[in-house]
Design a protein around this motif. Sequence first.
Motif, short mmCIF file in Angstrom:
data_model
loop_
_atom_site.label_atom_id
_atom_site.label_comp_id
_atom_site.label_asym_id
_atom_site.label_seq_id
_atom_site.Cartn_x
_atom_site.Cartn_y
_atom_site.Cartn_z
N PRO A 161 0.80 -1.23 0.00
CA PRO A 161 0.00 0.00 0.00
C PRO A 161 0.84 1.29 0.00
CG PRO A 161 -0.90 -1.57 1.57
CD PRO A 161 0.42 -2.12 1.11
N ILE A 162 1.91 1.32 0.76
CA ILE A 162 2.71 2.55 0.80
C ILE A 162 3.39 2.79 -0.56
CG2 ILE A 162 4.70 1.42 1.94
CD1 ILE A 162 3.77 5.11 2.32
N PHE A 163 3.79 1.72 -1.24
CA PHE A 163 4.38 1.87 -2.57
C PHE A 163 3.34 2.40 -3.56
CE2 PHE A 163 8.03 -0.14 -0.88
CZ PHE A 163 9.07 0.08 -1.78
N ASN A 164 2.10 1.91 -3.46
CA ASN A 164 1.03 2.41 -4.33
C ASN A 164 0.71 3.87 -4.03
OD1 ASN A 164 0.63 0.09 -5.88
ND2 ASN A 164 -0.67 -0.82 -4.34
N LEU A 165 0.74 4.24 -2.76
CA LEU A 165 0.52 5.63 -2.39
C LEU A 165 1.65 6.53 -2.91
CD1 LEU A 165 -0.82 5.06 1.23
CD2 LEU A 165 -2.11 6.11 -0.66
N MET A 166 2.87 6.01 -2.93
CA MET A 166 4.00 6.78 -3.49
C MET A 166 3.78 7.01 -4.98
SD MET A 166 6.00 7.66 -1.03
CE MET A 166 6.79 8.72 -2.22
N ASN A 167 3.27 6.00 -5.68
CA ASN A 167 2.94 6.16 -7.11
C ASN A 167 1.96 7.31 -7.29
OD1 ASN A 167 4.31 4.48 -8.92
ND2 ASN A 167 3.13 2.71 -8.27
N GLU A 168 0.92 7.32 -6.45
CA GLU A 168 -0.08 8.39 -6.51
C GLU A 168 0.56 9.74 -6.22
OE1 GLU A 168 -3.25 8.46 -7.48
OE2 GLU A 168 -3.13 6.32 -7.94
N TYR A 169 1.47 9.77 -5.24
CA TYR A 169 2.15 11.01 -4.90
C TYR A 169 2.87 11.58 -6.13
CZ TYR A 169 5.58 14.24 -3.02
OH TYR A 169 6.34 15.37 -2.80
N PHE A 170 3.64 10.73 -6.81
CA PHE A 170 4.39 11.22 -7.96
C PHE A 170 3.48 11.58 -9.13
CE2 PHE A 170 7.99 8.86 -5.88
CZ PHE A 170 8.71 10.01 -5.57
N GLU A 171 2.37 10.86 -9.29
CA GLU A 171 1.43 11.18 -10.36
C GLU A 171 0.76 12.54 -10.13
OE1 GLU A 171 -1.36 8.17 -11.53
OE2 GLU A 171 0.23 6.67 -11.74
N HIS A 172 0.63 12.94 -8.88
CA HIS A 172 -0.03 14.21 -8.56
C HIS A 172 0.93 15.40 -8.51
CE1 HIS A 172 -3.54 11.77 -7.63
NE2 HIS A 172 -4.23 12.89 -7.67
N LEU A 173 2.20 15.18 -8.77
CA LEU A 173 3.16 16.30 -8.74
C LEU A 173 2.83 17.36 -9.78
CD1 LEU A 173 6.69 14.69 -8.16
CD2 LEU A 173 5.32 15.99 -6.54
N ASP A 174 2.32 16.91 -10.93
CA ASP A 174 2.01 17.86 -12.01
C ASP A 174 0.54 18.28 -12.03
OD1 ASP A 174 4.65 17.67 -12.87
OD2 ASP A 174 4.23 15.90 -14.07
N ARG A 175 -0.20 17.89 -11.02
CA ARG A 175 -1.62 18.26 -10.95
C ARG A 175 -1.80 19.44 -10.00
NH1 ARG A 175 -4.21 12.15 -10.68
NH2 ARG A 175 -3.09 11.37 -12.49
N PRO A 176 -2.95 20.11 -10.09
CA PRO A 176 -3.14 21.30 -9.25
C PRO A 176 -3.05 21.05 -7.75
CG PRO A 176 -4.89 21.12 -10.90
CD PRO A 176 -4.06 19.87 -10.99
N LYS A 177 -3.46 19.84 -7.31
CA LYS A 177 -3.47 19.58 -5.87
C LYS A 177 -2.81 18.23 -5.57
CE LYS A 177 -6.51 19.32 -1.89
NZ LYS A 177 -7.84 19.00 -1.43
N GLN A 178 -1.94 18.25 -4.57
CA GLN A 178 -1.32 17.01 -4.11
C GLN A 178 -2.24 16.36 -3.08
OE1 GLN A 178 0.20 13.99 -3.92
NE2 GLN A 178 1.97 15.08 -4.75
N ILE A 179 -2.72 15.17 -3.38
CA ILE A 179 -3.65 14.51 -2.45
C ILE A 179 -2.94 13.60 -1.45
CG2 ILE A 179 -5.60 14.61 -4.07
CD1 ILE A 179 -5.09 11.53 -4.50
N ILE A 180 -1.68 13.26 -1.74
CA ILE A 180 -0.94 12.37 -0.84
C ILE A 180 -0.06 13.21 0.08
CG2 ILE A 180 0.60 10.37 -0.65
CD1 ILE A 180 -2.10 9.74 -2.03
N THR A 181 -0.50 13.34 1.30
CA THR A 181 0.22 14.11 2.31
C THR A 181 0.61 13.16 3.45
OG1 THR A 181 -1.82 14.58 3.49
CG2 THR A 181 -1.15 16.17 1.79
N GLU A 182 1.39 13.65 4.39
CA GLU A 182 1.75 12.81 5.54
C GLU A 182 0.50 12.40 6.33
OE1 GLU A 182 4.98 13.84 8.10
OE2 GLU A 182 6.41 13.88 6.43
#
Length: 198
Positions: A161-182
């Motif tokens: 799960p944490i690896f999948n969340l990291m994928n989401e984090y990097f995918e959201h770098l170029d989007r208006p809002k980062q949804i993966i926070t601490e």
Amino acid sequence: MRPKSIEKEQAIRTIALKIIHEEGLENLSMQKLAKAANISPRTIYIKYVDKEDLLIKLFIDEVLGEYEKAVLDNFDEKMDFAEGVKRIWLNTFRYFKNNRQAFALMQYGNSSPLLHKAFKERNIQEGQFFAPIHKFYKTNISKKIIKNFPIEVCRALLMSPIFNLMNEYFEHLDRPKQIITERVILESCEVVIKGMTI
């Protein structure tokens, strides 16, 4: 190894990780690497048999050891289960957030025969890396705090799960809002902890 040779080898590894980070692993070739490092392909082939050999050495020497060190920061195998898992997750998130190229190589290693081959080549036994985390799993299984799964299953349930969340984090770098926070990481971690505990 002479200092100049060591510098050249480090430059090759650094540039290889940069290409993996910017263009993806599939776009790394020995020719592209040689051109980016401003050396002849022959120089690379003196140090590495082929791309796979380079990736194995990058994986073990540049990524796995640094990742292990980061994950184990302020972690103790005797920690309470929830506290220990949260520490592992936060350390993983913080390390990969600042080391995207390492994350890309780690993902590749986990989804290909590379990891198995790297371990076999270096005679690395299961549990040699992340030994305190393996002990942590075993202790919590023996105390009947978590379900009695093989270590490999515990690792998959807790780390995928944490690896999948990291994928989401990097995918959201170029989007208006980062949804993966601490905060999201910790809340997600709590869900996984509940699922694992008896």
